[in-house]
Design a protein around this motif. Sequence first.
Motif, PDB file in Angstrom:
ATOM      1  N   UNK A 157       0.893  -1.250  -0.001  1.00  0.00           N
ATOM      2  CA  UNK A 157      -0.171  -0.002   0.015  1.00  0.00           C
ATOM      3  C   UNK A 157       1.054   1.133  -0.037  1.00  0.00           C
ATOM      4  N   UNK A 158       0.215   2.440  -0.326  1.00  0.00           N
ATOM      5  CA  UNK A 158       0.850   3.774  -0.403  1.00  0.00           C
ATOM      6  C   UNK A 158       0.560   4.456   0.931  1.00  0.00           C
ATOM      7  N   UNK A 159       1.650   4.916   1.378  1.00  0.00           N
ATOM      8  CA  UNK A 159       1.449   5.529   2.864  1.00  0.00           C
ATOM      9  C   UNK A 159       2.115   7.098   2.815  1.00  0.00           C
ATOM     10  N   UNK A 160       1.373   7.967   2.953  1.00  0.00           N
ATOM     11  CA  UNK A 160       2.005   9.381   2.921  1.00  0.00           C
ATOM     12  C   UNK A 160       3.010   9.766   4.135  1.00  0.00           C
ATOM     13  N   UNK A 161       4.123  10.239   3.721  1.00  0.00           N
ATOM     14  CA  UNK A 161       4.986  10.492   4.619  1.00  0.00           C
ATOM     15  C   UNK A 161       5.018  11.905   4.906  1.00  0.00           C
ATOM     16  N   UNK A 162       6.335  12.481   5.151  1.00  0.00           N
ATOM     17  CA  UNK A 162       6.762  13.837   5.466  1.00  0.00           C
ATOM     18  C   UNK A 162       6.308  14.787   4.072  1.00  0.00           C
ATOM     19  N   UNK A 163       6.109  15.914   4.339  1.00  0.00           N
ATOM     20  CA  UNK A 163       5.992  16.855   3.299  1.00  0.00           C
ATOM     21  C   UNK A 163       6.876  18.233   3.363  1.00  0.00           C
ATOM     22  N   UNK A 164       7.035  18.873   2.568  1.00  0.00           N
ATOM     23  CA  UNK A 164       7.719  20.320   2.932  1.00  0.00           C
ATOM     24  C   UNK A 164       6.845  21.187   1.847  1.00  0.00           C
ATOM     25  N   UNK A 165       6.848  22.470   2.306  1.00  0.00           N
ATOM     26  CA  UNK A 165       6.082  23.480   1.526  1.00  0.00           C
ATOM     27  C   UNK A 165       7.269  24.162   0.442  1.00  0.00           C
ATOM     28  N   UNK A 166       6.826  24.799  -0.591  1.00  0.00           N
ATOM     29  CA  UNK A 166       7.864  25.482  -1.491  1.00  0.00           C
ATOM     30  C   UNK A 166       7.169  26.577  -1.997  1.00  0.00           C
ATOM     31  N   UNK A 167       8.209  27.748  -2.085  1.00  0.00           N
ATOM     32  CA  UNK A 167       7.563  29.272  -2.454  1.00  0.00           C
ATOM     33  C   UNK A 167       7.512  29.270  -3.684  1.00  0.00           C
ATOM     34  N   UNK A 168       7.076  28.331  -4.519  1.00  0.00           N
ATOM     35  CA  UNK A 168       6.890  28.257  -5.944  1.00  0.00           C
ATOM     36  C   UNK A 168       5.637  27.162  -6.209  1.00  0.00           C
ATOM     37  N   UNK A 169       5.495  27.370  -7.717  1.00  0.00           N
ATOM     38  CA  UNK A 169       4.494  26.300  -8.055  1.00  0.00           C
ATOM     39  C   UNK A 169       5.298  25.294  -8.783  1.00  0.00           C
ATOM     40  N   UNK A 170       5.490  24.067  -8.159  1.00  0.00           N
ATOM     41  CA  UNK A 170       6.306  22.884  -8.622  1.00  0.00           C
ATOM     42  C   UNK A 170       5.554  22.175  -9.969  1.00  0.00           C
ATOM     43  N   UNK A 171       6.190  22.324 -11.005  1.00  0.00           N
ATOM     44  CA  UNK A 171       5.826  21.399 -11.938  1.00  0.00           C
ATOM     45  C   UNK A 171       6.621  20.010 -12.445  1.00  0.00           C
ATOM     46  N   UNK A 172       7.706  19.894 -12.078  1.00  0.00           N
ATOM     47  CA  UNK A 172       8.481  18.786 -12.225  1.00  0.00           C
ATOM     48  C   UNK A 172       9.582  18.683 -11.101  1.00  0.00           C
ATOM     49  N   UNK A 173      10.041  17.213 -10.973  1.00  0.00           N
ATOM     50  CA  UNK A 173      10.815  16.875  -9.941  1.00  0.00           C
ATOM     51  C   UNK A 173      11.520  15.834 -10.472  1.00  0.00           C
ATOM     52  N   UNK A 174      12.971  15.604 -10.049  1.00  0.00           N
ATOM     53  CA  UNK A 174      13.905  14.571 -10.361  1.00  0.00           C
ATOM     54  C   UNK A 174      14.816  14.448  -9.225  1.00  0.00           C
ATOM     55  N   UNK A 175      15.321  13.237  -8.868  1.00  0.00           N
ATOM     56  CA  UNK A 175      16.228  13.213  -7.745  1.00  0.00           C
ATOM     57  C   UNK A 175      17.656  12.484  -8.043  1.00  0.00           C
ATOM     58  N   UNK A 176      18.739  12.892  -7.383  1.00  0.00           N
ATOM     59  CA  UNK A 176      19.943  12.231  -7.729  1.00  0.00           C
ATOM     60  C   UNK A 176      20.843  12.431  -6.646  1.00  0.00           C
TER      61      UNK A 176
END
Length: 220
Positions: A157-176
């Motif tokens: 199952x999917x479980x919501x974890x932590x969350x943080x706010x951003x001072x911008x409208x986020x449209x895309x994300x990548x991680x490395x």
Amino acid sequence: MEFIASRKCLDKIHESETYLRENPVKVQSSLIFQANTDIGQYLSQQSNLGRILDSHTLKMILDKVMNVKRKSEYNVKIPSDRNQTFHLEGICSLPSGQVIVADHSNKKVKLLDKSYNVSGHCDVSGHPSDICQITSSEVAVTLYGEGVQFISVSNGQLVNGRKFKLPLVATGIAHHLGALYITSGTALYHYNMTGTLVKKLYEDTGGACAGKCIVNIFEY
């Protein structure tokens, strides 16, 4: 196109790991890579390279380096969906073979099994706009106008974890390597995993739309 390429890479990686386990003998070998001049010539003609690419330009480039041999359609509707029109704004494949999709219309993130049937989901507070893998069982999702929500897979199952706010409208994300690369309407930012801005990497002052982003993880 990004999803197909990712799955093909994962298949090749798994094949290589299996081969190495079955053939542990060390041998002296060398590899010689020969550049595809057609691809290089095409990329050199693209005036948009060196800046954030729009989806149309990115598709044109991918069409030059990839050929889609077949495609299939799958239904990701579940009874609790309010909207009948789906806008899947992000997709992520896990090493387990499961797939996670961001359902923008219904404010949901959905987990698909290896047969691409919906096996779990979780509601989120905003409209998800993109998704990326953090670990083998965790993803980060951008919520349009709100920030970044971390979601993990636990017992199917999917479980919501932590969350943080951003001072911008986020449209895309990548991680490395512990870094988050997030796009807004006109810029690309580098954030750390706690939501602290490291630096602005690029901004198009001409007002061009900065959509999704991809991180090149290959070393040359």
